[in-house]
Design a protein around this motif. Sequence first.
Motif, mmCIF file in Angstrom:
data_model
loop_
_atom_site.group_PDB
_atom_site.id
_atom_site.type_symbol
_atom_site.label_atom_id
_atom_site.label_comp_id
_atom_site.label_asym_id
_atom_site.label_seq_id
_atom_site.Cartn_x
_atom_site.Cartn_y
_atom_site.Cartn_z
ATOM 1 N N THR A 181 0.808 -1.209 0.000
ATOM 2 C CA THR A 181 0.000 0.000 0.000
ATOM 3 C C THR A 181 0.844 1.264 0.000
ATOM 4 O O THR A 181 2.004 1.255 0.419
ATOM 5 C CB THR A 181 -0.944 0.019 1.223
ATOM 6 O OG1 THR A 181 -0.159 -0.098 2.422
ATOM 7 C CG2 THR A 181 -1.914 -1.149 1.155
ATOM 8 N N ARG A 182 0.248 2.369 -0.464
ATOM 9 C CA ARG A 182 0.959 3.645 -0.556
ATOM 10 C C ARG A 182 1.305 4.196 0.814
ATOM 11 O O ARG A 182 2.352 4.811 1.000
ATOM 12 C CB ARG A 182 0.089 4.661 -1.306
ATOM 13 C CG ARG A 182 -0.236 4.276 -2.732
ATOM 14 C CD ARG A 182 -1.103 5.334 -3.383
ATOM 15 N NE ARG A 182 -0.425 6.614 -3.456
ATOM 16 C CZ ARG A 182 0.406 6.962 -4.423
ATOM 17 N NH1 ARG A 182 0.668 6.122 -5.405
ATOM 18 N NH2 ARG A 182 0.980 8.148 -4.423
ATOM 19 N N LEU A 240 -5.058 1.539 3.833
ATOM 20 C CA LEU A 240 -5.496 1.271 2.466
ATOM 21 C C LEU A 240 -6.103 2.559 1.924
ATOM 22 O O LEU A 240 -7.081 3.071 2.464
ATOM 23 C CB LEU A 240 -6.526 0.141 2.454
ATOM 24 C CG LEU A 240 -7.004 -0.371 1.101
ATOM 25 C CD1 LEU A 240 -5.839 -0.888 0.267
ATOM 26 C CD2 LEU A 240 -8.037 -1.485 1.280
ATOM 27 N N THR A 241 -5.515 3.110 0.861
ATOM 28 C CA THR A 241 -5.998 4.359 0.271
ATOM 29 C C THR A 241 -6.984 4.043 -0.845
ATOM 30 O O THR A 241 -6.642 3.358 -1.811
ATOM 31 C CB THR A 241 -4.831 5.196 -0.285
ATOM 32 O OG1 THR A 241 -3.907 5.475 0.774
ATOM 33 C CG2 THR A 241 -5.344 6.503 -0.859
ATOM 34 N N ASP A 281 -4.611 3.127 -3.805
ATOM 35 C CA ASP A 281 -4.398 1.675 -3.881
ATOM 36 C C ASP A 281 -5.496 0.990 -4.676
ATOM 37 O O ASP A 281 -5.237 0.057 -5.445
ATOM 38 C CB ASP A 281 -4.340 1.074 -2.476
ATOM 39 C CG ASP A 281 -3.167 1.609 -1.676
ATOM 40 O OD1 ASP A 281 -2.060 1.686 -2.242
ATOM 41 O OD2 ASP A 281 -3.360 1.950 -0.492
ATOM 42 N N PHE A 294 -8.199 -0.926 -9.779
ATOM 43 C CA PHE A 294 -6.820 -0.658 -9.357
ATOM 44 C C PHE A 294 -6.080 0.128 -10.440
ATOM 45 O O PHE A 294 -6.386 -0.027 -11.627
ATOM 46 C CB PHE A 294 -6.059 -1.967 -9.130
ATOM 47 C CG PHE A 294 -6.687 -2.891 -8.137
ATOM 48 C CD1 PHE A 294 -6.240 -2.926 -6.820
ATOM 49 C CD2 PHE A 294 -7.716 -3.732 -8.521
ATOM 50 C CE1 PHE A 294 -6.832 -3.792 -5.906
ATOM 51 C CE2 PHE A 294 -8.312 -4.600 -7.611
ATOM 52 C CZ PHE A 294 -7.864 -4.621 -6.300
ATOM 53 N N SER A 338 -1.156 -2.805 -10.907
ATOM 54 C CA SER A 338 -1.118 -2.959 -9.450
ATOM 55 C C SER A 338 -0.743 -4.386 -9.056
ATOM 56 O O SER A 338 -1.198 -5.360 -9.667
ATOM 57 C CB SER A 338 -2.480 -2.611 -8.851
ATOM 58 O OG SER A 338 -2.525 -2.948 -7.479
ATOM 59 N N ASN A 389 -1.629 -5.629 -6.260
ATOM 60 C CA ASN A 389 -2.587 -6.034 -5.226
ATOM 61 C C ASN A 389 -3.818 -6.773 -5.753
ATOM 62 O O ASN A 389 -4.650 -7.209 -4.962
ATOM 63 C CB ASN A 389 -3.049 -4.797 -4.444
ATOM 64 C CG ASN A 389 -1.933 -4.199 -3.616
ATOM 65 O OD1 ASN A 389 -1.139 -4.909 -3.013
ATOM 66 N ND2 ASN A 389 -1.862 -2.875 -3.596
#
Length: 282
Positions: free
Chosen positions: A45-46, A51-52, A111, A234, A238, A240
């Motif tokens: 995550t940023r 979690l953004t 994110d 995303f 990404s 994620n």
Amino acid sequence: MKRILKQVLRTAATALAAAPLLAMAQANYGECTVTPNPPVRPMATRVPDALTVAVPLPSPGAYNGNTPETINGGYMYCMVAEIANRAGGKKVVVKNASFESIVTGKGSDFDMSVWDILITDARKQAVDFSDPYRKADTGVLVRPNSDLTEDSIRNASVGSLLGSAQEKFIRETKLIDPQKLRLFQSNDDMWAALRSRQIDAVLTDTNVVMRAAKRMSLKVVGRYPAGGDIAALFPKGSKNVATVNQILDDMRKDGSLRAVEVKWLEPGLGGDPNAIPMWRAP
């Protein structure tokens, strides 16, 4: 003996001092109830331990709060909170962004985005999607005294979100005169235009218009089968996506995904979406 007693007292005092901090950590998801001690699937995550999520605000019912910093509940926020919880995070950071910038990949400083976004081939060129978590169709929102019908909408002025599936549906089916189509960057702008009689109707996700109708004394008069699979979005590339797919699968299996819908989504709709008449496209 006195030394041992002093050590015990110091230990107890330290534990008591830490207790409020622990309580604060557990309250980082506002009004959302998250699963205790779930299987953790770490995400890159940023912001560390957060979690953004990017969403078009305001979005009552989905993200409850007047500003990004004050959002503490809602259907989509609590879904994101559960994902963050299962990724080992401690909070959700909400970032306000236009719908068009999210789905076209113009914005990438987040994110993920969870905002009832439909998967389309065009969007896949600019962004990545998780596995679907829900299906959607399109509702027709009007003022409470409107007599708009399946036939008369052909001559109406209609609003939809810029870059949405509804915009594409209206253009491809020639539902109305293109000159009478108004495009907006946010739901709030559409509601304002409808209530001030700048447009006759709004077309967007049925669940979204049902929440708006309940909150602002408007009404939903019909549905179109325009829609599809809804998924988390995303930034392109990404790392994620696979992790969130695993988390969503965990949530389906243990019932927590359904629990968020029961607590936050269904009560806010004010009725059964399937009871709304399905209108024919031209």
